[in-house]
Motif scaffolding. Structure first.
Motif, short mmCIF file in Angstrom:
data_model
loop_
_atom_site.label_atom_id
_atom_site.label_comp_id
_atom_site.label_asym_id
_atom_site.label_seq_id
_atom_site.Cartn_x
_atom_site.Cartn_y
_atom_site.Cartn_z
N GLY A 329 0.67 -1.59 0.47
CA GLY A 329 0.13 -0.43 -0.02
C GLY A 329 0.74 1.60 0.09
N ALA A 330 0.18 1.47 -0.18
CA ALA A 330 1.37 3.49 -0.30
C ALA A 330 1.64 4.05 1.28
N ASP A 331 0.53 3.53 1.82
CA ASP A 331 1.61 3.79 3.06
C ASP A 331 2.57 2.83 3.91
N ASP A 332 2.44 1.80 3.44
CA ASP A 332 4.00 0.78 3.04
C ASP A 332 5.17 1.25 3.06
N LEU A 374 -5.63 -7.04 -7.41
CA LEU A 374 -6.72 -6.49 -6.52
C LEU A 374 -6.37 -5.16 -6.61
N GLU A 375 -7.10 -4.71 -6.43
CA GLU A 375 -6.54 -2.69 -6.11
C GLU A 375 -7.28 -2.46 -6.20
N SER A 376 -7.38 -1.11 -4.85
CA SER A 376 -7.97 -0.91 -3.98
C SER A 376 -7.18 0.78 -3.56
N ARG A 377 -8.32 1.97 -3.16
CA ARG A 377 -8.37 3.59 -3.49
C ARG A 377 -7.76 3.43 -1.81
N GLN A 378 -7.84 2.54 -0.79
CA GLN A 378 -7.22 2.70 0.26
C GLN A 378 -5.86 2.58 0.88
N TRP A 381 -4.69 -1.13 3.23
CA TRP A 381 -5.44 -2.48 3.06
C TRP A 381 -5.57 -3.40 3.53
N ASP A 382 -6.48 -3.19 4.83
CA ASP A 382 -5.74 -4.56 5.55
C ASP A 382 -6.85 -5.89 5.15
#
Length: 491
Positions: A329-332, A374-378, A381-382
């Motif tokens: 994820g972007a936070d990672d 799989l993609e997410s806008r979060q 993403w947990d």
């Protein structure tokens, strides 16, 4: 002389017995009240549906039973706490309490100490301080041998200065503890050595202090609440698991209902959201040395440059050279050390709206077929462990379905076998009566088609052969001039 004056005054022994009887009645009343409160609290907790409702009913029943004016119930959520229910607080105070770091720190101290954590010592009796000091000394006595002497010394100091400790806690509350935290007592409960909840208590009606037996009784109620809460959590997890398995079954039926490769790919990307919520799903298959985008959720036809439109070309190239499961994820990206593929996904996240990316390899004993992405806008993403296991099962089923569709496409005369397979499927779906009707209709149709082929009379050369030969000879020599018997006539 009044009648009362004629009564013989009771002896000292009788008066003592009367006082003991009165104390016994009061003690029995107290026990009965607590039993009723325990039963009522258990029924209130069991009648709740989810965690929030169970917490709210339990807290309201318990708070009214012990006549507390303000109380709250904090639930342990992983490494943190969530506000389960409150009593005696208005909306503004509830909103402030939900983000109060002082109360969270008090809950953490209670959980770590496994005993009641006091912020305001004036709310409890002296026996509570003594019980807390004894618990602290017992905990210190169970430490390892290397720190045993030091721990015993600290326990002795704490035990000897129990009143001083209470005064220190009380002073801290007077200086700023009360302003910083909402409550004076934080009572933890553990279930199977794991923290479950913390009950925060404020002032009691009439200024009554909490005795040690009151806190022991509340801890008993909290254990019953923890058991009920754990049962509710297990039921929710089982229900969630059943829903995931049902979704997996529906997806499996969908992807195995056809042998057409494109249909299989579209079914997977459009139904995987039933297993794990996502904003976009793709399947990329190996073509030579590259991964080619073959299916995207919500799209029936892909443009030739669809991967470039989604800015996914670089991630696909990275997956081709690093064929393993990936979740970033972007936070990672700010973690230390940075995750694998940091530069690739930093560019990918900055180029479009998706903020989390997950890739599951589609591989079997014959090699890598491709990836389910799989993609997410979060930003973060947990995915729950159960969801991760379900995704692994789905990836394995998808691999089998793609392999079967690929092998079927290589079968000769598949244009004939497919209609036959469809016909067999339709016949299998019919009822016994439907099969009989279909068989009769098929025979009737076949007879109607064959009737024009079988005419009543056939033309062309014909030969008639006798069934029996009968020889006729003349007695004397001569020439037969006339036959009196015609052919096929009996004599």
């Amino acid at each position: 002389m009044s009648p009362r004056a004629t009564l013989t005054p009771g002896t000292d022994r009788e008066q003592e017995l009367q006082r003991e009887l009165q104390q016994a009645y009061e003690h029995l009343t107290d026990i009965t009240s607590r039993l009723l409160l325990a039963n009522e609290a258990a029924e209130a907790a069991l009648s709740g549906g989810d965690r929030t409702e169970i917490s709210d009913r339990f807290l309201r029943t318990t708070a009214r039973g012990i006549q507390v004016q303000r109380a709250a119930l904090f639930l342990v959520e992983g490494d943190g706490f969530s506000l389960g229910a409150t009593f005696g607080l208005n909306d503004e105070e509830q909103e402030t309490l939900a983000s109060s770091m002082a109360d969270i720190e008090a809950c953490q101290a209670a959980v770590e100490g496994r005993v009641a954590h006091l912020v305001d010592g004036n709310l409890v009796a002296e026996d509570v301080h003594a019980a807390i000091a004894a618990s602290a000394a017992e905990a210190e006595a169970t430490e390892d041998e290397e720190t045993e002497e030091e721990a015993e010394a600290e326990g002795a100091d704490d035990g000897g200065d129990a009143e001083e400790q209470g005064e220190t806690e009380e002073g801290a509350a007077g200086e700023g503890g009360t302003d910083a935290s909402f409550f004076g007592i934080y009572l933890p409960v553990h279930l199977a050595d794991e923290p479950a909840a913390v009950l925060a208590l404020g002032d009691r009606a009439g200024g009554i202090v909490y005795r040690n037996e009151d806190l022991v009784f509340l801890q008993y109620l909290l254990r019953q609440f923890a058991l009920t809460l754990n049962r509710s959590t297990l039921l929710e997890q089982n229900q969630q698991r059943l829903e995931e398995l049902d979704a997996l079954l529906r997806v499996s039926r969908e992807i195995t209902s056809t042998l057409d490769l494109d249909s299989v790919l579209r079914s997977v990307v459009n139904t995987v959201a039933a297993v794990v919520h996502n904003d976009r799903a793709e399947i990329a298959l190996v073509r030579g040395e590259k991964l080619a985008l073959r299916a995207v959720s919500g799209m029936t036809r892909l443009d030739p440059d669809q991967a470039e439109i989604f800015k996914i070309v670089t991630p696909l190239e990275y997956l081709r050279t690093h064929p393993r499961r990936l979740h970033v994820g972007a936070d990672d990206l700010d973690a230390d050390p940075p995750p694998p593929g940091h530069d690739v996904f930093a560019e990918y996240f900055s180029a479009q709206q998706m903020r989390s990316f997950m890739a599951l390899p589609l591989t079997d004993d014959q090699g890598l077929l491709g990836f389910l992405c799989l993609e997410s806008r979060q930003e973060s993403w947990d995915v729950e462990p159960a969801e991760g296991d379900t995704l692994s099962i789905l990836a394995a089923q998808t691999t089998v379905a793609i392999r079967n569709a690929t092998l079927y496409s290589e079968i000769p005369l598949r244009g004939v076998s497919l209609p036959v397979a469809r016909l067999r499927g339709r016949l299998g779906a019919l009822t016994p009566r439907g099969r009989v009707v279909a068989a009769v209709a098929s025979v009737a149709t076949l007879v109607a088609l064959l009737l024009p082929i079988v005419p009543e009379r056939a033309g062309g050369a014909a030969e008639v052969r006798p069934l029996q030969f009968q020889g006729v000879r003349a007695v004397t020599k001569g020439v037969v001039s006339r036959a009196l018997i015609s052919e096929a006539r009996r004599s």
